[in-house]
Design a protein around this motif. Structure first.
Motif, PDB file in Angstrom:
ATOM      1  N   SER A   1       0.947  -1.240  -0.553  1.00 32.87           N
ATOM      2  CA  SER A   1       0.091   0.038   0.137  1.00 32.87           C
ATOM      3  C   SER A   1       0.618   1.251   0.185  1.00 32.87           C
ATOM      4  O   SER A   1       1.926   1.419   0.934  1.00 32.87           O
ATOM      5  CB  SER A   1      -1.038  -0.047   1.135  1.00 32.87           C
ATOM      6  N   HIS A   2       0.462   1.951  -0.895  1.00 33.65           N
ATOM      7  CA  HIS A   2       1.221   3.023  -1.327  1.00 33.65           C
ATOM      8  C   HIS A   2       2.591   3.674  -1.171  1.00 33.65           C
ATOM      9  O   HIS A   2       3.644   3.858  -0.377  1.00 33.65           O
ATOM     10  CB  HIS A   2       1.396   4.281   0.636  1.00 33.65           C
ATOM     11  N   ASN A   3       2.935   2.160  -1.877  1.00 34.79           N
ATOM     12  CA  ASN A   3       4.508   2.001  -2.384  1.00 34.79           C
ATOM     13  C   ASN A   3       5.507   1.141  -1.325  1.00 34.79           C
ATOM     14  O   ASN A   3       6.470   1.607  -0.920  1.00 34.79           O
ATOM     15  CB  ASN A   3       4.958   3.305  -3.449  1.00 34.79           C
ATOM     16  N   MET A   4       5.415   0.913  -0.436  1.00 37.37           N
ATOM     17  CA  MET A   4       5.132   0.429   0.677  1.00 37.37           C
ATOM     18  C   MET A   4       4.694  -0.727   0.974  1.00 37.37           C
ATOM     19  O   MET A   4       4.180  -0.788   0.600  1.00 37.37           O
ATOM     20  CB  MET A   4       5.192   1.166   2.328  1.00 37.37           C
TER      21      MET A   4
ATOM     22  N   HIS B   1      -0.029 -11.220   0.413  1.00 33.55           N
ATOM     23  CA  HIS B   1      -1.252 -10.818  -0.821  1.00 33.55           C
ATOM     24  C   HIS B   1       0.406 -10.132  -1.906  1.00 33.55           C
ATOM     25  O   HIS B   1       1.278  -9.844  -1.045  1.00 33.55           O
ATOM     26  CB  HIS B   1      -1.494  -9.501  -0.137  1.00 33.55           C
ATOM     27  N   ASN B   2      -0.182 -10.082  -3.348  1.00 33.71           N
ATOM     28  CA  ASN B   2       0.756 -10.216  -4.230  1.00 33.71           C
ATOM     29  C   ASN B   2       0.678  -8.150  -4.494  1.00 33.71           C
ATOM     30  O   ASN B   2      -0.310  -7.874  -3.444  1.00 33.71           O
ATOM     31  CB  ASN B   2       0.192 -10.796  -5.743  1.00 33.71           C
TER      32      ASN B   2
ATOM     33  N   THR C   1      -4.350 -10.306  -4.619  1.00 34.42           N
ATOM     34  CA  THR C   1      -4.832 -11.571  -4.568  1.00 34.42           C
ATOM     35  C   THR C   1      -3.801 -11.992  -3.364  1.00 34.42           C
ATOM     36  O   THR C   1      -2.497 -11.291  -3.423  1.00 34.42           O
ATOM     37  CB  THR C   1      -3.893 -11.967  -6.151  1.00 34.42           C
ATOM     38  N   VAL C   2      -4.020 -13.102  -3.171  1.00 34.74           N
ATOM     39  CA  VAL C   2      -3.295 -13.537  -2.170  1.00 34.74           C
ATOM     40  C   VAL C   2      -2.851 -14.609  -2.970  1.00 34.74           C
ATOM     41  O   VAL C   2      -2.947 -15.395  -3.342  1.00 34.74           O
ATOM     42  CB  VAL C   2      -4.126 -14.662  -1.147  1.00 34.74           C
ATOM     43  N   GLU C   3      -1.098 -14.625  -2.299  1.00 38.86           N
ATOM     44  CA  GLU C   3      -0.168 -15.206  -3.095  1.00 38.86           C
ATOM     45  C   GLU C   3       0.167 -16.627  -1.851  1.00 38.86           C
ATOM     46  O   GLU C   3      -0.085 -18.516  -2.507  1.00 38.86           O
ATOM     47  CB  GLU C   3       0.956 -15.110  -3.051  1.00 38.86           C
ATOM     48  N   SER C   4       0.061 -16.598  -0.639  1.00 40.24           N
ATOM     49  CA  SER C   4      -0.219 -17.912  -0.257  1.00 40.24           C
ATOM     50  C   SER C   4      -0.578 -17.159   1.273  1.00 40.24           C
ATOM     51  O   SER C   4      -0.557 -16.823   2.138  1.00 40.24           O
ATOM     52  CB  SER C   4       1.262 -18.183   0.482  1.00 40.24           C
ATOM     53  N   ILE C   5      -0.741 -18.823   2.023  1.00 43.21           N
ATOM     54  CA  ILE C   5      -1.440 -19.129   3.587  1.00 43.21           C
ATOM     55  C   ILE C   5      -0.278 -19.523   4.044  1.00 43.21           C
ATOM     56  O   ILE C   5      -0.690 -20.966   3.521  1.00 43.21           O
ATOM     57  CB  ILE C   5      -3.030 -18.725   3.855  1.00 43.21           C
TER      58      ILE C   5
END
Length: 66
Positions: free
Chosen positions: A9-12, A51-52, A56-60
């Motif tokens: 979020s916000h480039n961080m 999250h990517n 989207t969710v990459e992994s849990i």
């Protein structure tokens, strides 16, 4: 059960507890944010959701003790 989320979020890159607004940590580098999020999740014995950049969710990964 709550989880630690790593997201962009916000480039961080940020870590926060799921459903909370305040960050646990903020990072410029994604891999550092993921490592810190993993540590938070292990300490709290909960899931770590990564999250990517697009949200989207990459992994849990679960660090909950049974």
């Amino acid at each position: 059960m709550t989880a630690v989320e790593t997201f962009r979020s916000h480039n961080m890159w940020h870590n926060r507890m799921q459903g909370e607004e305040s960050d646990l940590s903020t990072h410029v580098i994604r891999t550092q944010a993921i490592a810190e999020g993993r540590t938070w999740a292990m300490t709290r014995q909960c899931d770590h959701i990564v999250h990517n950049a697009d949200g989207t969710v990459e992994s849990i990964t679960s660090y909950a003790r049974e």
